[in-house]
Design a protein around this motif. Structure first.
Motif, PDB file in Angstrom:
ATOM      1  N   THR A 237      21.615  -6.697 -79.271  1.00 13.14           N
ATOM      2  CA  THR A 237      21.773  -6.012 -77.895  1.00 13.14           C
ATOM      3  C   THR A 237      20.591  -4.746 -78.036  1.00 13.14           C
ATOM      4  OG1 THR A 237      23.938  -6.207 -77.792  1.00 13.14           O
ATOM      5  CG2 THR A 237      22.925  -4.520 -76.365  1.00 13.14           C
ATOM      6  N   GLN A 238      19.848  -5.119 -76.963  1.00 12.23           N
ATOM      7  CA  GLN A 238      18.630  -4.129 -76.810  1.00 12.23           C
ATOM      8  C   GLN A 238      18.583  -3.337 -75.531  1.00 12.23           C
ATOM      9  OE1 GLN A 238      14.752  -5.384 -78.459  1.00 12.23           O
ATOM     10  NE2 GLN A 238      15.537  -7.407 -78.421  1.00 12.23           N
ATOM     11  N   PRO A 239      18.131  -2.029 -75.557  1.00 10.71           N
ATOM     12  CA  PRO A 239      18.081  -1.255 -74.170  1.00 10.71           C
ATOM     13  C   PRO A 239      16.686  -1.552 -73.491  1.00 10.71           C
ATOM     14  CG  PRO A 239      17.504   0.200 -76.090  1.00 10.71           C
ATOM     15  CD  PRO A 239      17.784  -1.086 -76.575  1.00 10.71           C
ATOM     16  N   ASN A 240      16.893  -1.279 -72.264  1.00 12.92           N
ATOM     17  CA  ASN A 240      15.577  -0.989 -71.281  1.00 12.92           C
ATOM     18  C   ASN A 240      14.788   0.147 -71.836  1.00 12.92           C
ATOM     19  OD1 ASN A 240      13.729  -0.774 -69.293  1.00 12.92           O
ATOM     20  ND2 ASN A 240      15.115  -2.321 -67.935  1.00 12.92           N
ATOM     21  N   ARG A 241      13.551  -0.005 -71.896  1.00 19.55           N
ATOM     22  CA  ARG A 241      12.982   1.011 -72.398  1.00 19.55           C
ATOM     23  C   ARG A 241      12.362   2.078 -71.392  1.00 19.55           C
ATOM     24  NH1 ARG A 241      12.017  -3.413 -75.476  1.00 19.55           N
ATOM     25  NH2 ARG A 241      11.825  -3.252 -77.878  1.00 19.55           N
ATOM     26  N   ASN A 242      12.628   1.707 -70.259  1.00 16.61           N
ATOM     27  CA  ASN A 242      12.566   2.584 -69.079  1.00 16.61           C
ATOM     28  C   ASN A 242      13.330   3.720 -68.984  1.00 16.61           C
ATOM     29  OD1 ASN A 242      11.796   4.033 -66.618  1.00 16.61           O
ATOM     30  ND2 ASN A 242      11.773   2.276 -65.300  1.00 16.61           N
ATOM     31  N   LEU A 243      12.993   4.890 -69.513  1.00 12.68           N
ATOM     32  CA  LEU A 243      14.102   6.166 -69.626  1.00 12.68           C
ATOM     33  C   LEU A 243      14.619   6.474 -68.496  1.00 12.68           C
ATOM     34  CD1 LEU A 243      12.423   7.998 -72.829  1.00 12.68           C
ATOM     35  CD2 LEU A 243      14.359   6.204 -72.893  1.00 12.68           C
ATOM     36  N   LEU A 244      13.664   6.279 -67.234  1.00  5.90           N
ATOM     37  CA  LEU A 244      14.305   6.797 -65.895  1.00  5.90           C
ATOM     38  C   LEU A 244      15.329   6.128 -65.432  1.00  5.90           C
ATOM     39  CD1 LEU A 244      10.692   7.223 -64.169  1.00  5.90           C
ATOM     40  CD2 LEU A 244      11.869   8.958 -65.480  1.00  5.90           C
ATOM     41  N   LEU A 245      15.714   5.006 -65.967  1.00  5.05           N
ATOM     42  CA  LEU A 245      16.743   4.457 -65.472  1.00  5.05           C
ATOM     43  C   LEU A 245      18.358   5.164 -65.953  1.00  5.05           C
ATOM     44  CD1 LEU A 245      16.131   0.690 -66.542  1.00  5.05           C
ATOM     45  CD2 LEU A 245      16.177   1.814 -64.340  1.00  5.05           C
ATOM     46  N   TRP A 246      18.008   6.021 -66.825  1.00  2.52           N
ATOM     47  CA  TRP A 246      19.061   6.731 -67.470  1.00  2.52           C
ATOM     48  C   TRP A 246      18.998   8.215 -66.812  1.00  2.52           C
ATOM     49  CZ3 TRP A 246      17.334   2.844 -70.363  1.00  2.52           C
ATOM     50  CH2 TRP A 246      18.418   2.010 -70.772  1.00  2.52           C
ATOM     51  N   ARG A 247      17.754   8.694 -66.282  1.00  2.04           N
ATOM     52  CA  ARG A 247      17.492  10.185 -66.109  1.00  2.04           C
ATOM     53  C   ARG A 247      17.543  10.200 -64.327  1.00  2.04           C
ATOM     54  NH1 ARG A 247      12.350  12.055 -69.867  1.00  2.04           N
ATOM     55  NH2 ARG A 247      13.453  11.208 -71.793  1.00  2.04           N
ATOM     56  N   ASP A 248      17.537   9.166 -63.728  1.00  2.00           N
ATOM     57  CA  ASP A 248      17.209   9.456 -62.194  1.00  2.00           C
ATOM     58  C   ASP A 248      17.907   8.162 -61.673  1.00  2.00           C
ATOM     59  OD1 ASP A 248      16.612   9.575 -59.387  1.00  2.00           O
ATOM     60  OD2 ASP A 248      14.404  10.090 -60.070  1.00  2.00           O
ATOM     61  N   PRO A 249      18.905   8.370 -60.869  1.00  2.00           N
ATOM     62  CA  PRO A 249      19.861   7.273 -60.321  1.00  2.00           C
ATOM     63  C   PRO A 249      18.812   6.624 -59.077  1.00  2.00           C
ATOM     64  CG  PRO A 249      20.831   9.386 -59.647  1.00  2.00           C
ATOM     65  CD  PRO A 249      19.725   9.701 -60.740  1.00  2.00           C
ATOM     66  N   SER A 250      17.793   7.113 -58.698  1.00  3.73           N
ATOM     67  CA  SER A 250      17.144   6.614 -57.618  1.00  3.73           C
ATOM     68  C   SER A 250      16.403   5.536 -58.036  1.00  3.73           C
ATOM     69  CB  SER A 250      16.473   7.656 -56.526  1.00  3.73           C
ATOM     70  OG  SER A 250      15.377   8.253 -57.556  1.00  3.73           O
ATOM     71  N   VAL A 251      16.016   5.600 -59.543  1.00  3.33           N
ATOM     72  CA  VAL A 251      14.944   4.624 -60.337  1.00  3.33           C
ATOM     73  C   VAL A 251      15.496   3.260 -60.650  1.00  3.33           C
ATOM     74  CG1 VAL A 251      13.503   4.582 -62.027  1.00  3.33           C
ATOM     75  CG2 VAL A 251      13.650   6.540 -60.906  1.00  3.33           C
ATOM     76  N   ASP A 252      15.197   2.292 -59.837  1.00  2.92           N
ATOM     77  CA  ASP A 252      15.546   1.116 -60.186  1.00  2.92           C
ATOM     78  C   ASP A 252      14.654   0.073 -60.996  1.00  2.92           C
ATOM     79  OD1 ASP A 252      14.039   0.735 -58.022  1.00  2.92           O
ATOM     80  OD2 ASP A 252      15.717   0.137 -56.660  1.00  2.92           O
ATOM     81  N   GLY A 253      13.440   0.674 -61.473  1.00  2.78           N
ATOM     82  CA  GLY A 253      12.537  -0.070 -62.083  1.00  2.78           C
ATOM     83  C   GLY A 253      11.245   0.721 -62.347  1.00  2.78           C
ATOM     84  N   ILE A 254      10.369  -0.006 -62.882  1.00  2.00           N
ATOM     85  CA  ILE A 254      10.078  -1.530 -63.109  1.00  2.00           C
ATOM     86  C   ILE A 254       9.866  -1.780 -64.430  1.00  2.00           C
ATOM     87  CG2 ILE A 254       8.614  -3.135 -62.052  1.00  2.00           C
ATOM     88  CD1 ILE A 254       7.761  -1.696 -59.682  1.00  2.00           C
ATOM     89  N   LYS A 255       8.639  -1.377 -64.864  1.00  2.00           N
ATOM     90  CA  LYS A 255       8.473  -1.880 -66.403  1.00  2.00           C
ATOM     91  C   LYS A 255       7.598  -1.266 -67.289  1.00  2.00           C
ATOM     92  CE  LYS A 255       8.319  -5.340 -69.285  1.00  2.00           C
ATOM     93  NZ  LYS A 255       8.248  -4.422 -70.384  1.00  2.00           N
ATOM     94  N   THR A 256       8.046  -1.124 -68.573  1.00  2.00           N
ATOM     95  CA  THR A 256       7.237  -0.200 -69.427  1.00  2.00           C
ATOM     96  C   THR A 256       5.863  -1.137 -70.335  1.00  2.00           C
ATOM     97  OG1 THR A 256       8.720  -0.697 -70.993  1.00  2.00           O
ATOM     98  CG2 THR A 256       9.205   1.402 -69.885  1.00  2.00           C
ATOM     99  N   GLY A 257       5.028  -0.454 -70.802  1.00  2.00           N
ATOM    100  CA  GLY A 257       4.206  -1.104 -71.746  1.00  2.00           C
ATOM    101  C   GLY A 257       3.373  -0.181 -72.859  1.00  2.00           C
ATOM    102  N   HIS A 258       3.432  -0.919 -73.969  1.00  2.00           N
ATOM    103  CA  HIS A 258       2.669  -0.106 -74.890  1.00  2.00           C
ATOM    104  C   HIS A 258       1.978  -0.955 -75.786  1.00  2.00           C
ATOM    105  CE1 HIS A 258       2.613   1.646 -78.904  1.00  2.00           C
ATOM    106  NE2 HIS A 258       2.184   2.479 -78.341  1.00  2.00           N
ATOM    107  N   THR A 259       0.946  -0.719 -76.387  1.00  2.00           N
ATOM    108  CA  THR A 259      -0.081  -1.378 -77.536  1.00  2.00           C
ATOM    109  C   THR A 259      -0.691  -0.214 -77.923  1.00  2.00           C
ATOM    110  OG1 THR A 259      -1.893  -1.760 -76.267  1.00  2.00           O
ATOM    111  CG2 THR A 259      -0.122  -3.564 -76.445  1.00  2.00           C
ATOM    112  N   SER A 260      -1.155  -0.258 -79.339  1.00  2.00           N
ATOM    113  CA  SER A 260      -1.939   0.898 -79.798  1.00  2.00           C
ATOM    114  C   SER A 260      -3.193   1.282 -79.070  1.00  2.00           C
ATOM    115  CB  SER A 260      -2.363   0.490 -81.434  1.00  2.00           C
ATOM    116  OG  SER A 260      -3.227  -0.763 -81.210  1.00  2.00           O
TER     117      SER A 260
END
Length: 413
Positions: A237-260
């Motif tokens: 089980t893995q969590p969605n990496r968009n932390l705003l989904l937990w912090r702001d109920p008005s946020v419903d997306g969209i996508k994170t990204g990361h590379t070095s």
């Protein structure tokens, strides 16, 4: 006899005077200007004397943007058209292609998608990137594989979906670029479905905001996967990496990204009331910082801007004289709802104007473009739309056309 002739002459003169008065009244009348049809939202208005404070620009981000969803209007941004690595935000483009191909009937939700050895080795658990956990050489329903890509940002799932849809990831990338052009992403080019660093794989904050807007608008079901907070594949089980989904109920997306090389990136979207905003922050310093910076932009946009529908589609907002027609006037309106984003409290200052030809001649078809409506705020045009005929106007008969030809000639002198 002379009395009768004189009477007829007087009658003719009187009729001619009436016609002249009518004709000149039409010719010299000013074009009526439309007025905004909606009322401003209650509450939250700024004093007209107070300027909007600067947007809370991320301090170390490579580029960023805040976009109004309804109008596509850029509310704030910096380096928004500079090419950058999109990292895993690329998967939003992958989602868009999948949704478009599903709608076209080329793939199906219940399709069994194989986690090929290539997808597993290139994007699976043995790599440094994010993965979904689907077993190699085993299949899963397409919709489940897609959720593994969206929620867990699984590179393996993205590659497997690309192979299933187009035969290879390279062929899928060609579809990505074709759909990107349709969306209007002028400064983007994709070479893979994952966002892993690769030569020739780039986008811009502005293009990515347009992509996010397009996914919400065109494929709301596919977009809804982005609000899932966690997803389970087998024992993992893995969590969605968009932390705003937990912090702001008005946020419903969209996508994170990361590379070095790309840094920490976040495409976010929130809806409060009838207003939706899309933000993109590229090249931030940490997972938390990209969330903090995105939250600040969204809060600023909702606080200081509002979106209004000025005119409904298909409803008359003005009328104009028509020559040589069976009717004397044509009702004018817009083919699509006309929306505008503006600083709060400035609604009463909107100035709509109508630009139409001086002479309109029948026949005029229903829906035919006959001019433009422009809406200005503080002397700056903030919205434009074509003016179209609400109803068609047929040609008048021979004598009606002849009569109007005379008065058109008279008016032109």
């Amino acid at each position: 006899m002379k009395t009768a002739v004189a009477a007829r002459a007087a009658l003719f003169a009187a009729l001619s005077a009436c016609v002249l008065t009518s004709a000149f009244g039409v010719a010299l009348a000013q074009t009526p200007q439309p007025q905004p049809a909606a009322k401003p939202a209650a509450g939250g208005a700024l004093s007209d004397n107070l300027p909007i404070p600067p947007a809370p620009a991320p301090k170390v981000s490579k580029s960023w943007i805040l976009l109004d969803f309804a109008t596509g209007q850029v509310l704030a941004g910096e380096n928004a058209d500079v090419r950058v690595e999109p990292a895993s935000i690329t998967k939003v483009m992958t989602s868009y292609v999948l949704a478009a191909e599903l709608k076209a009937g080329k793939i199906k939700r219940e399709d069994q998608v194989l986690m090929s050895e290539n997808a597993w080795r290139t994007g699976g658990a043995g790599t440094d990137g994010s993965y979904s956990g689907f077993e190699v050489n085993k299949s899963a329903p397409l919709v489940e594989m897609e959720k593994g890509m969206v929620v867990q940002s699984g590179n393996d799932a993205a590659i497997a979906l690309a192979e299933h849809t187009a035969g290879s990831e390279q062929a899928f990338a060609a579809l990505m670029n074709a759909y990107a052009q349709r969306i209007g992403m002028k400064n983007s080019h994709f070479v893979n479905a994952t966002g892993l660093s690769a030569e020739g794989h780039y986008s811009t904050a502005h293009d990515l905001a347009l992509l996010g807007r397009a996914l919400v608008r065109d494929f709301p079901e596919a977009y809804s996967y982005n609000s899932i907070k966690q997803f389970t594949v087998g024992p993992i089980t893995q969590p969605n990496r968009n932390l705003l989904l937990w912090r702001d109920p008005s946020v419903d997306g969209i996508k994170t990204g990361h590379t070095s090389s790309a840094g920490y990136c976040l495409m976010a979207s929130a809806k409060r009331g009838d207003q939706r905003l899309v933000s993109v922050v590229m090249g931030d310093t940490s997972e938390n910082q990209r969330a903090v910076d995105s939250q600040a932009l969204l809060n600023w946009g909702f606080r200081f801007y509002e979106t209004h529908k000025l005119y409904d589609a298909g409803k008359a907002i003005a009328k104009q004289k028509v020559w040589k027609g069976q009717a004397e006037e044509v009702q004018l309106g817009v083919a699509q709802p006309l929306l505008v984003s503006m600083p709060r409290g400035k609604y009463a200052q909107l100035k709509p104007t109508m630009d139409v030809p001086k002479t309109l001649v029948a026949p005029i078809k229903k829906g035919q473009k006959v001019g433009t409506v422009k809406v200005a705020l503080g002397g700056k045009v903030v919205a434009t739309a074509p003016l179209v005929a609400i109803d068609g106007i047929e040609e008048a008969g021979f004598f009606g056309r002849l009569w109007d030809t005379f008065w058109m000639w008279w008016d032109s002198e």
